[in-house]
Design a protein around this motif. Structure first.
Motif, short mmCIF file in Angstrom:
data_model
loop_
_atom_site.label_atom_id
_atom_site.label_comp_id
_atom_site.label_asym_id
_atom_site.label_seq_id
_atom_site.Cartn_x
_atom_site.Cartn_y
_atom_site.Cartn_z
N LYS A 1 -1.23 7.80 9.01
CA LYS A 1 -0.68 8.22 7.72
C LYS A 1 0.43 9.25 7.87
N GLU B 1 0.48 4.30 -0.70
CA GLU B 1 0.00 5.55 -0.12
C GLU B 1 0.23 5.61 1.38
N TYR B 2 0.53 4.45 1.99
CA TYR B 2 0.83 4.40 3.43
C TYR B 2 2.23 3.85 3.71
N TYR C 1 0.86 -1.17 0.00
CA TYR C 1 0.00 0.00 0.00
C TYR C 1 0.90 1.23 0.00
N LEU D 1 3.57 7.58 8.74
CA LEU D 1 4.05 6.63 7.73
C LEU D 1 4.64 7.28 6.49
N LYS E 1 -6.15 -2.51 7.53
CA LYS E 1 -6.21 -1.51 6.47
C LYS E 1 -6.96 -0.26 6.92
N THR F 1 3.33 0.96 3.43
CA THR F 1 3.07 -0.23 4.24
C THR F 1 2.95 -1.46 3.35
N LEU G 1 -4.71 2.12 9.09
CA LEU G 1 -3.60 2.83 8.45
C LEU G 1 -3.82 4.34 8.30
N PRO G 2 -5.02 4.80 7.88
CA PRO G 2 -5.20 6.26 7.76
C PRO G 2 -4.92 7.03 9.04
#
Length: 336
Positions: A331, A230-231, A228, A334, A324, A233, A327-328
Motif C-alpha cells: 500500500k 484505495e490501492y 481498487y 501504491l 487482493k 490498482t 495489495l495491503p
C-alpha cells in the motif's frame, strides 16, 4: 564462457544456426529473432528460427516469417535442427524452462549457446552472453550486437531494420517506458534510415485486430474490470468461458492490461486469465513500483519492474483473492 573474439571468428564462416525465443513469442521475441535471422543469412549462414509455440497473427507479416518453424507443429524436424546446430541463439529469455519441452533438446545439443537478453537473473546454460537489464528490448541488444560487437552496421538492411524496429516499438510500449532512452531513439532513427517504415509497422501491429478481439476487449472493460482506488490498482480477471465465447486466439489478450493501467490514478494493473490447466497473470506498473517483485514472491514468475508475469495452478477465484490480499503489503508504494 566463450570470448567475443572467438565468437566473431566462428561467425566468419557459414554455420548451421538455430535461433529460438520464449514460448508464446511477443513482438520483441519475434522481432529480435527475425532481425538476427535476416542478418545471418546475408553472411551465408544456414539459419532457422524455431519458436516453441505459435504466436500472434499480427506478427506474421515480418520479413522471414515464412521460414519460421513452430516446434509444436514440427517437433521431429526441429529436434534434428537443434541437434545438428553449430550455434543456438537464445533470444529474449534467460532460462531453458521458458522454451517448454524445447529446453531439454537445446540443453542436450552440443551447439554453442549464445544468449541475448535483458531479463533479470539469467540461468547458466549459455556459452556466450550479451545481456543488459537496462535495454528496453532484446531487439535493441541485437542491433548493438550486430553493429558494435560484429561491426556489420552496413548489413542492417530494410528487412533487419523492420524486424528490430518492431521489437523495440512493442517492448517499449511504443517508446513510452522509462528505459526508452535517447540512445533507443537514435537506434530507432537508424532503423528508419535503413528502411523500417515506422508508421506502417505501427499499423500492422496495433491496427490489425479481428472483430472478435475488439468485442472481447469491450467485454473485459465493461464486465471484468475492477478498480481498487484505495490501492491505486485495477484488475481484469477473465474466465475460460470468456475466451471460448469470443473465440480468443493467440495474441488476442496481449496489451489489454494496459487499458487498466491507463486509468489516471492507477499505478498497478493486472490481467488475470483462466487457461485450461493454469491461471496466468500479466502485471504492469507505473513509475518505480516493482511489479516483478509480486510475480516472483507470490506467482512463480518475474520479469521487469514495470512489466512482469506469473502463473498459478489455483482457481481463478482463488488467484484473484490472493492478489487482493497481497495489495495491503504494497500500500505505501501504491499510494505515494
Amino acid at each position: 564462457m566463450l570470448d567475443t573474439a572467438s565468437l566473431v571468428n566462428l561467425l566468419a564462416q557459414p554455420k548451421k544456426i538455430v535461433i529460438t525465443t520464449h514460448h508464446k513469442p511477443d513482438g520483441d521475441a519475434m522481432g529480435s529473432s527475425l532481425g538476427l535471422y535476416n542478418y545471418l543469412i546475408q553472411l551465408g549462414h544456414h539459419a532457422k528460427v524455431i519458436t516453441p509455440t505459435d504466436y500472434p497473427h499480427f506478427l506474421s507479416w515480418m520479413p522471414g516469417n515464412e521460414e519460421v518453424i513452430i516446434y509444436t507443429d514440427h517437433t521431429e524436424q526441429s529436434n534434428t535442427l537443434i541437434a545438428d546446430a553449430d550455434i543456438i541463439f537464445c533470444l529474449d529469455f534467460n532460462a531453458l524452462n521458458r522454451i517448454n519441452e524445447m529446453g531439454e533438446k537445446v540443453g542436450e545439443s552440443a551447439a554453442l549457446k549464445v544468449m541475448i537478453d535483458h531479463h533479470l537473473e539469467p540461468a547458466d546454460f549459455d556459452d556466450y552472453r550479451y545481456w543488459n537489464i537496462n535495454a528496453c528490448a532484446t531487439a535493441q541488444l541485437v542491433y548493438t550486437f550486430i553493429t558494435d560487437v560484429l561491426h556489420h552496421k552496413e548489413l542492417v538492411n530494410a528487412d533487419v531494420a523492420t524486424c528490430l524496429y518492431t521489437g523495440i516499438m512493442t517492448d517499449s510500449a511504443s517508446f513510452r517506458l522509462p528505459n526508452t532512452t535517447s540512445a533507443v531513439h537514435r537506434i530507432a532513427a537508424d532503423l528508419i534510415d535503413a528502411g523500417a517504415v515506422n508508421w506502417r509497422i505501427h499499423e500492422l501491429v496495433y491496427n490489425n485486430a479481428s472483430e472478435n478481439r475488439v468485442r472481447f476487449l469491450g467485454h473485459c472493460l465493461v464486465n471484468r474490470l475492477q478498480v481498487y482506488n484505495e490501492y491505486n490498482t485495477a484488475v481484469i480477471a477473465v474466465t475460460h468461458d470468456d475466451l471460448e465465447k469470443y473465440d480468443v486466439i493467440t495474441g488476442d489478450t496481449e496489451g489489454i492490461v494496459n487499458y487498466a493501467l491507463a486509468i489516471s490514478n492507477v499505478r498497478l494493473a493486472v490481467f488475470i486469465v483462466e487457461r485450461k490447466d493454469k491461471v496466468k497473470l500479466s502485471l504492469r506498473s507505473k513509475g518505480d513500483f516493482p511489479a516483478n517483485d509480486i510475480c516472483k514472491k507470490y506467482f512463480s514468475g518475474g520479469g521487469h519492474r514495470n512489466a512482469a508475469g506469473g502463473v498459478s495452478t489455483d482457481s481463478l477465484e482463488e488467484v484473484v483473492n490472493q492478489f487482493k490480499l497481497i495489495l495491503p503489503k504494497y500500500k505505501n508504494l501504491l499510494i505515494q
